[in-house]
Design a protein around this motif. Structure first.
Motif, short mmCIF file in Angstrom:
data_model
loop_
_atom_site.label_atom_id
_atom_site.label_comp_id
_atom_site.label_asym_id
_atom_site.label_seq_id
_atom_site.Cartn_x
_atom_site.Cartn_y
_atom_site.Cartn_z
N MET A 1 -32.64 -35.37 16.50
CA MET A 1 -33.29 -35.38 17.87
C MET A 1 -32.93 -36.53 18.66
N ARG A 2 -32.74 -37.77 18.02
CA ARG A 2 -32.06 -38.83 18.72
C ARG A 2 -30.62 -38.69 19.19
N ALA A 3 -29.91 -37.95 18.55
CA ALA A 3 -28.59 -37.87 18.83
C ALA A 3 -28.36 -37.01 20.19
N THR A 4 -29.20 -35.86 19.94
CA THR A 4 -29.24 -35.12 21.09
C THR A 4 -29.53 -35.94 22.28
N SER A 5 -30.67 -36.69 22.35
CA SER A 5 -31.10 -37.63 23.49
C SER A 5 -29.90 -38.60 24.02
N ARG A 6 -29.35 -38.93 23.18
CA ARG A 6 -28.39 -40.00 23.44
C ARG A 6 -27.07 -39.30 24.30
N LEU A 7 -27.27 -38.02 24.36
CA LEU A 7 -26.06 -37.21 24.91
C LEU A 7 -26.35 -37.40 26.50
N LEU A 8 -27.69 -37.39 26.63
CA LEU A 8 -28.21 -37.80 28.11
C LEU A 8 -28.39 -39.22 28.62
N LEU A 9 -28.65 -39.90 27.58
CA LEU A 9 -29.32 -41.23 27.89
C LEU A 9 -28.34 -42.62 27.75
N ALA A 10 -27.32 -41.96 27.02
CA ALA A 10 -26.36 -43.28 26.49
C ALA A 10 -25.62 -43.88 28.05
N THR A 23 -28.43 -25.64 27.54
CA THR A 23 -28.53 -25.85 26.08
C THR A 23 -29.33 -27.08 25.58
N LEU A 24 -28.81 -28.04 26.29
CA LEU A 24 -29.37 -29.75 25.78
C LEU A 24 -31.01 -29.33 26.17
N THR A 25 -31.44 -28.62 27.32
CA THR A 25 -32.80 -28.67 27.94
C THR A 25 -33.51 -27.95 26.94
N LEU A 26 -32.99 -26.84 26.58
CA LEU A 26 -33.71 -25.73 25.54
C LEU A 26 -33.97 -26.52 24.25
N ARG A 27 -32.82 -27.26 23.80
CA ARG A 27 -33.08 -28.06 22.38
C ARG A 27 -34.05 -29.07 22.61
N LEU A 28 -34.06 -29.90 23.79
CA LEU A 28 -35.11 -30.95 23.79
C LEU A 28 -36.43 -30.33 23.65
N ARG A 29 -36.57 -29.38 24.59
CA ARG A 29 -38.03 -28.56 24.55
C ARG A 29 -38.32 -28.15 23.18
N GLY A 30 -37.50 -27.54 22.61
CA GLY A 30 -38.06 -27.09 21.18
C GLY A 30 -38.24 -28.40 20.23
N TYR A 31 -37.50 -29.41 20.31
CA TYR A 31 -37.90 -30.57 19.65
C TYR A 31 -39.17 -31.09 19.93
N ILE A 79 -30.29 -32.59 35.24
CA ILE A 79 -29.99 -33.64 34.47
C ILE A 79 -31.16 -34.47 34.44
N ARG A 80 -31.61 -35.02 35.53
CA ARG A 80 -32.57 -35.93 35.72
C ARG A 80 -34.20 -35.41 34.85
N HIS A 81 -34.21 -34.03 34.89
CA HIS A 81 -35.13 -33.41 34.10
C HIS A 81 -34.87 -33.52 32.65
N ALA A 82 -33.71 -33.29 32.24
CA ALA A 82 -33.46 -33.15 30.92
C ALA A 82 -33.30 -34.66 30.40
N GLN A 83 -33.20 -35.60 31.11
CA GLN A 83 -33.19 -37.05 30.80
C GLN A 83 -34.55 -37.28 30.32
N ARG A 84 -35.67 -36.99 31.47
CA ARG A 84 -36.94 -36.94 30.91
C ARG A 84 -37.61 -36.65 29.70
N LEU A 85 -36.90 -35.47 29.34
CA LEU A 85 -37.24 -34.82 28.17
C LEU A 85 -36.93 -35.72 27.20
N ALA A 86 -35.55 -35.96 27.25
CA ALA A 86 -34.93 -36.85 26.18
C ALA A 86 -35.67 -38.13 25.88
N ARG A 87 -36.21 -38.74 26.96
CA ARG A 87 -36.77 -40.04 26.95
C ARG A 87 -38.25 -39.76 26.06
N SER A 88 -38.87 -38.50 26.25
CA SER A 88 -39.84 -37.94 25.58
C SER A 88 -39.74 -37.80 24.34
N VAL A 89 -38.65 -37.17 23.90
CA VAL A 89 -38.26 -36.90 22.55
C VAL A 89 -38.07 -38.25 21.64
#
Length: 104
Positions: A1-10, A23-31, A79-89
Motif C-alpha cells: 500500500m505504501r509503495a503504491t502511494s510513494r509512486l505518486l508522493l515521492a 490503474t494507480l487510482t483504482l488500486r488506491l481506491r481498493g486499498y 494526478i492531484r486526486h490520486a495524490q489525495r487518495l495516496a495520502r489517505s492510504v
C-alpha cells in the motif's frame, strides 16, 4: 500500500501516464475500501475518549469523503486526486499501526 502511494508522493516521482494513473487510482481506491473497515474495527476497540481512536475515526471520515470524489477531467487534476487518495492510504496505514495493527 505504501509503495503504491510513494509512486505518486515521492519528491522524485515521475508523473504517471493516463493509463498508469487510472490503474494507480483504482488500486488506491481498493486499498482504501479494504483498510477503512479494518482500521475502524481496531479503533472502535479503544475507549471513546481516547485520542488515537478519535484521530483514526476522523481519518476514516476523510477517506470515505475522498472515495466519493471524482477525478478531474485532465491529467494534472487526476494526478492531484490520486495524490489525495495516496495520502489517505498512508494515513490509514499509520492509524492501523497506532490502534493496534501491524505494519503494512
Amino acid at each position: 500500500m505504501r509503495a503504491t502511494s510513494r509512486l505518486l508522493l515521492a519528491e522524485d516521482a515521475e508523473p504517471p501516464s493516463p493509463q498508469d494513473l487510472e490503474t494507480l487510482t483504482l488500486r488506491l481506491r481498493g486499498y482504501m475500501m479494504l483498510a477503512i473497515p479494518v482500521v475502524e474495527s481496531a479503533a472502535l476497540t479503544w475507549p471513546e475518549d481516547d485520542v488515537p481512536r478519535a484521530c483514526a475515526l476522523a481519518c476514516i471520515g476523510e477517506a470515505r469523503m475522498r472515495l466519493r470524489l471524482e477525478p478531474g477531467r485532465n491529467l494534472p487534476a487526476g494526478i492531484r486526486h490520486a495524490q489525495r487518495l495516496a495520502r489517505s492510504v498512508n494515513a490509514l496505514c499509520d492509524h492501523y499501526q497506532t490502534v493496534g495493527g501491524e505494519h503494512r
